[in-house]
Write a protein that holds these residues in place. Structure first.
Motif, PDB file in Angstrom:
ATOM      1  N   ALA A 131      32.271  14.333  34.378  1.00  0.00           N
ATOM      2  CA  ALA A 131      31.898  13.005  34.630  1.00  0.00           C
ATOM      3  C   ALA A 131      30.745  12.906  35.929  1.00  0.00           C
ATOM      4  O   ALA A 131      29.856  12.257  35.808  1.00  0.00           O
ATOM      5  CB  ALA A 131      32.907  11.934  34.790  1.00  0.00           C
ATOM      6  N   ALA A 132      31.226  13.608  36.993  1.00  0.00           N
ATOM      7  CA  ALA A 132      30.339  13.861  38.143  1.00  0.00           C
ATOM      8  C   ALA A 132      29.047  14.212  37.774  1.00  0.00           C
ATOM      9  O   ALA A 132      28.045  13.893  38.208  1.00  0.00           O
ATOM     10  CB  ALA A 132      31.116  14.578  39.054  1.00  0.00           C
ATOM     11  N   LEU A 133      29.083  15.324  36.909  1.00  0.00           N
ATOM     12  CA  LEU A 133      27.855  16.269  36.500  1.00  0.00           C
ATOM     13  C   LEU A 133      27.012  15.146  35.918  1.00  0.00           C
ATOM     14  O   LEU A 133      25.767  15.230  35.979  1.00  0.00           O
ATOM     15  CB  LEU A 133      28.203  17.225  35.468  1.00  0.00           C
ATOM     16  CG  LEU A 133      26.986  18.135  35.147  1.00  0.00           C
ATOM     17  CD1 LEU A 133      26.314  18.746  36.465  1.00  0.00           C
ATOM     18  CD2 LEU A 133      27.505  19.131  34.249  1.00  0.00           C
ATOM     19  N   HIS A 134      27.406  14.081  34.984  1.00  0.00           N
ATOM     20  CA  HIS A 134      26.554  13.109  34.327  1.00  0.00           C
ATOM     21  C   HIS A 134      26.423  12.035  35.189  1.00  0.00           C
ATOM     22  O   HIS A 134      26.073  10.956  34.622  1.00  0.00           O
ATOM     23  CB  HIS A 134      27.277  12.899  32.900  1.00  0.00           C
ATOM     24  CG  HIS A 134      27.198  14.072  32.115  1.00  0.00           C
ATOM     25  ND1 HIS A 134      28.270  15.102  32.152  1.00  0.00           N
ATOM     26  CD2 HIS A 134      26.402  14.209  30.906  1.00  0.00           C
ATOM     27  CE1 HIS A 134      27.928  15.916  31.030  1.00  0.00           C
ATOM     28  NE2 HIS A 134      26.824  15.500  30.446  1.00  0.00           N
ATOM     29  N   ASP A 135      26.687  11.975  36.496  1.00  0.00           N
ATOM     30  CA  ASP A 135      26.567  10.810  37.336  1.00  0.00           C
ATOM     31  C   ASP A 135      27.281   9.702  36.778  1.00  0.00           C
ATOM     32  O   ASP A 135      26.970   8.408  37.024  1.00  0.00           O
ATOM     33  CB  ASP A 135      25.211  10.327  37.195  1.00  0.00           C
ATOM     34  CG  ASP A 135      24.102  11.161  38.224  1.00  0.00           C
ATOM     35  OD1 ASP A 135      24.745  12.011  38.991  1.00  0.00           O
ATOM     36  OD2 ASP A 135      23.127  11.430  37.604  1.00  0.00           O
ATOM     37  N   GLY A 136      28.750  10.098  36.260  1.00  0.00           N
ATOM     38  CA  GLY A 136      29.497   8.778  35.631  1.00  0.00           C
ATOM     39  C   GLY A 136      30.923   8.813  36.512  1.00  0.00           C
ATOM     40  O   GLY A 136      30.813   9.502  37.382  1.00  0.00           O
ATOM     41  N   ARG A 137      31.757   8.139  36.215  1.00  0.00           N
ATOM     42  CA  ARG A 137      32.910   7.753  36.738  1.00  0.00           C
ATOM     43  C   ARG A 137      34.142   8.202  35.962  1.00  0.00           C
ATOM     44  O   ARG A 137      34.023   7.632  34.444  1.00  0.00           O
ATOM     45  CB  ARG A 137      32.904   6.400  37.280  1.00  0.00           C
ATOM     46  CG  ARG A 137      31.943   5.840  38.376  1.00  0.00           C
ATOM     47  CD  ARG A 137      32.258   4.443  38.722  1.00  0.00           C
ATOM     48  NE  ARG A 137      32.457   3.548  37.791  1.00  0.00           N
ATOM     49  CZ  ARG A 137      31.553   2.814  37.296  1.00  0.00           C
ATOM     50  NH1 ARG A 137      30.495   3.008  37.416  1.00  0.00           N
ATOM     51  NH2 ARG A 137      31.790   1.932  36.382  1.00  0.00           N
ATOM     52  N   PHE A 138      35.138   8.486  36.348  1.00  0.00           N
ATOM     53  CA  PHE A 138      36.519   8.827  35.480  1.00  0.00           C
ATOM     54  C   PHE A 138      37.481   7.924  36.215  1.00  0.00           C
ATOM     55  O   PHE A 138      37.805   8.182  37.357  1.00  0.00           O
ATOM     56  CB  PHE A 138      36.729  10.426  35.368  1.00  0.00           C
ATOM     57  CG  PHE A 138      37.868  10.732  34.742  1.00  0.00           C
ATOM     58  CD1 PHE A 138      38.151   9.985  33.345  1.00  0.00           C
ATOM     59  CD2 PHE A 138      38.777  11.323  35.445  1.00  0.00           C
ATOM     60  CE1 PHE A 138      39.514  10.235  32.774  1.00  0.00           C
ATOM     61  CE2 PHE A 138      40.183  11.426  34.833  1.00  0.00           C
ATOM     62  CZ  PHE A 138      40.359  10.889  33.545  1.00  0.00           C
TER      63      PHE A 138
END
Length: 452
Positions: A420-427
Motif C-alpha cells: 500500500a505504501a509503495l502505491h501511495d495508498g493506505r491500509f
C-alpha cells in the motif's frame, strides 16, 4: 535527535552574534587608539576644541533687515558677559562687531582687529592639562564672511571632553555603526540565501522513500563546500541501496530454492496415510506460506514506481477470487466477489495480487471453518477483504506490523502494508462483531488523461 537539533541556534543567528561581537571589539580597539591619538596631542585636541565651540557659537548668529544679531545658544555656556574663563569675539571682515564679552583679554589672547585673520588659527596658551587655547575661524553666514574668535581658559576639562565626544560620535561611532549594519545585513542575507538549498536538502533527506532506491538529494543549487557533503550522502545512500538489494536478492534466492523441496515434501506426505503425516502437512503448508511471503517481500522491494500501469480494481478482484477460490473451498470456507462502482489506479498488478492473496490467506487461516469471505472492489480506488468471523484483535500499541502476537499474521499484514505504501495508498484493518473483520486498501485515483 530532531528536537535536539531544533533547539540549537541557527547558522544565521550564530553568524550575526559573532559579527556583532567582533564589531564591538573592533570599535572598542579603535576607540582606544583614537582616544590615545587625540588625548596626548594637545595641539590637535586644542584645534578640536576651537572648531567645536566656534560651531556652537555660530548657531546664535542671525541677520534681520541688514542688521546683525547674536543670541547665546542654549547648547553652550560660559560665554556670558565679562566671563573670566571663556572669551569670545564675533565680527565681520569690515570691522562690524557682532558680539564680544571681553576687553583686555581680547587684546591679550586674540588677534588684533586690524589684522586680516587666516581662515583657521589655533594657539596653545599653556602646556598640559587642562588645555588653555585660543583660536578662531572664518565662516560664511547669510552670504557674508564672519570671523569667530575664542579663548578657553577653564581650569576644568569640560570643553575638551565635549570636543572628544563629538569627534567620536561624528567620525567613529556613526561610520562604524553604518558599516556594521551594512556588513551584518549583507552577511545575513548572503548566508540565508546560501542556506536555502541546504534546508531544501534537509527536507529532501527527511522525505526519502525507503522503497525508492533512486531517491537522492538534489545538490545542484548548493554551495560547493556543502555540495561535497551532499555528494557524500548520495554515495552513502547508493552503497546502502546496493547492499540492501544484494541482501534481498540473497534472501529471495534462498526462499526460491526452498520452495521446490517443500512442494516435493508436501507431495510425499500426501501419499502417507497417517495422522502424523496430516499434522506434518499443516506444518509444511505453514512453512511454504512463510517462504512464499519472503519471496513476495523480496519482489516487492525490487519493484520501482516507474513501471506502474493502470489497473482496473474490479478485474483484479475477480481474478484473485477465481484463482484463490479452489484453495478457499478446500479449507471449508466460502468466498465471493462484490463490485460497487470500482475505479482504477496506477500500480503493479503482481504486487496487488500478492496483497489480496495475503489477506485472503490470513482470513482463511485465522477463522473457523465455514466462515464467509468477501472481496469487494469499490467505491472508487478501494478494495477490501471481509471475513464474517470478526476475530481479529490488534496487539496493544502495535501499529507496524499490525499483528497478533504468536502467529504468522504479522508477516502477511506487513507485506500488505508495504505494498500500500509503495502505491501511495493506505491500509487499515478493523473488526466489528456486526460486519466481521475488514481489511481495506485505499489508493489514489488514476489521473485522467490530458485532452488532445
Amino acid at each position: 535527535m530532531a528536537e535536539r537539533a531544533a533547539r540549537r541556534p541557527g547558522l544565521v543567528a550564530t553568524i550575526a552574534w559573532r559579527i556583532v561581537f567582533f564589531a564591538v571589539v573592533a570599535m572598542a580597539a579603535q576607540l582606544v587608539i583614537v582616544f590615545a591619538d587625540y588625548y596626548f596631542d594637545d595641539s590637535e585636541l586644542g584645534s578640536l576644541m576651537i572648531e567645536r565651540e566656534t560651531a556652537l557659537l555660530a548657531q546664535g548668529i542671525s541677520r534681520k533687515d541688514g542688521q546683525w544679531a547674536f543670541e547665546l545658544p542654549a547648547s553652550i555656556g560660559g560665554f556670558g558677559p565679562d566671563s573670566p574663563t571663556r572669551v569670545a569675539r564675533i565680527r565681520t571682515l569690515d570691522g562690524t562687531r557682532i558680539f564680544s564679552n571681553c576687553g583686555d583679554q581680547c587684546r591679550e589672547h586674540l588677534l588684533p582687529e586690524e589684522i586680516d585673520p587666516p581662515d583657521r588659527w589655533t594657539r596653545l596658551l599653556s602646556q598640559g592639562k587642562p588645555i588653555a587655547v585660543a583660536g578662531g575661524r572664518s565662516m560664511q553666514i547669510d552670504g557674508q564672511e564672519v570671523v569667530i574668535e575664542i579663548a578657553i581658559l577653564d581650569k576644568n576639562e569640560a570643553v575638551m571632553w565635549r570636543a572628544l565626544g563629538h569627534e567620536f560620535a561624528d567620525h567613529l561611532a556613526i561610520p562604524m555603526l553604518l558599516q556594521l549594519v551594512l556588513v551584518l545585513g549583507g552577511s545575513l542575507v548572503s548566508t540565508w540565501l546560501a542556506m536555502r538549498p541546504v534546508k531544501a536538502a534537509a527536507r529532501q533527506a527527511g522525505a526519502i522513500d525507503p522503497l525508492d532506491p533512486e531517491h537522492k538529494i538534489d545538490i545542484s543549487q548548493m554551495p560547493r563546500e556543502v555540495a561535497e557533503l551532499g555528494v557524500a550522502v548520495n554515495r552513502s545512500l547508493a552503497r546502502i541501496g546496493r547492499l540492501m538489494r544484494e541482501q534481498k536478492l540473497f534472501t529471495t534466492a534462498v526462499a526460491h530454492e526452498i520452495r521446490t523441496p517443500l512442494a516435493m515434501l508436501q507431495l510425499e506426505l500426501g501419499q502417507i496415510d497417517s495422522p502424523r503425516a496430516r499434522r506434518m502437512e499443516k506444518d509444511v503448508e505453514g512453512l511454504a506460506r512463510f517462504v512464499g511471503q519472503i519471496t513476495a517481500l523480496g519482489r516487492l522491494e525490487a519493484i520501482e514506481r516507474k513501471g506502474f500501469k493502470p489497473i482496473d480494481l474490479a478485474q483484479l478482484g475477480r481474478g484473485v477470487v477465481a484463482s484463490m477460490g479452489p484453495w478457499v473451498y478446500d479449507h471449508a470456507h466460502a468466498i465471493a466477489f462484490v463490485e460497487n462502482d470500482a475505479g482504477a489506479m496506477l500500480g503493479d498488478r503482481g504486487l496487488l495480487e500478492d496483497a489480496l492473496m495475503n489477506l485472503i490467506t490470513n482470513a482463511v487461516t485465522h477463522t473457523p471453518p465455514g466462515t464467509e469471505i468477501e472481496l469487494g472492489a469499490g467505491p472508487g480506488p478501494r478494495i477490501a477483504v471481509v471475513d464474517k468471523a470478526g476475530l481479529y484483535h490488534a496487539a496493544t500499541g502495535d501499529d507496524a506490523p499490525m499483528a497478533k502476537a504468536g502467529d504468522s499474521l504479522g508477516m502477511g499484514l506487513e507485506i500488505v502494508k508495504r505494498i500500500a505504501a509503495l502505491h501511495d495508498g493506505r491500509f487499515a484493518i478493523s473488526a466489528d462483531p456486526a460486519t466481521g473483520t475488514m481489511a481495506v486498501l485505499t489508493f489514489p485515483p488514476l489521473a485522467p488523461k490530458p485532452a488532445p
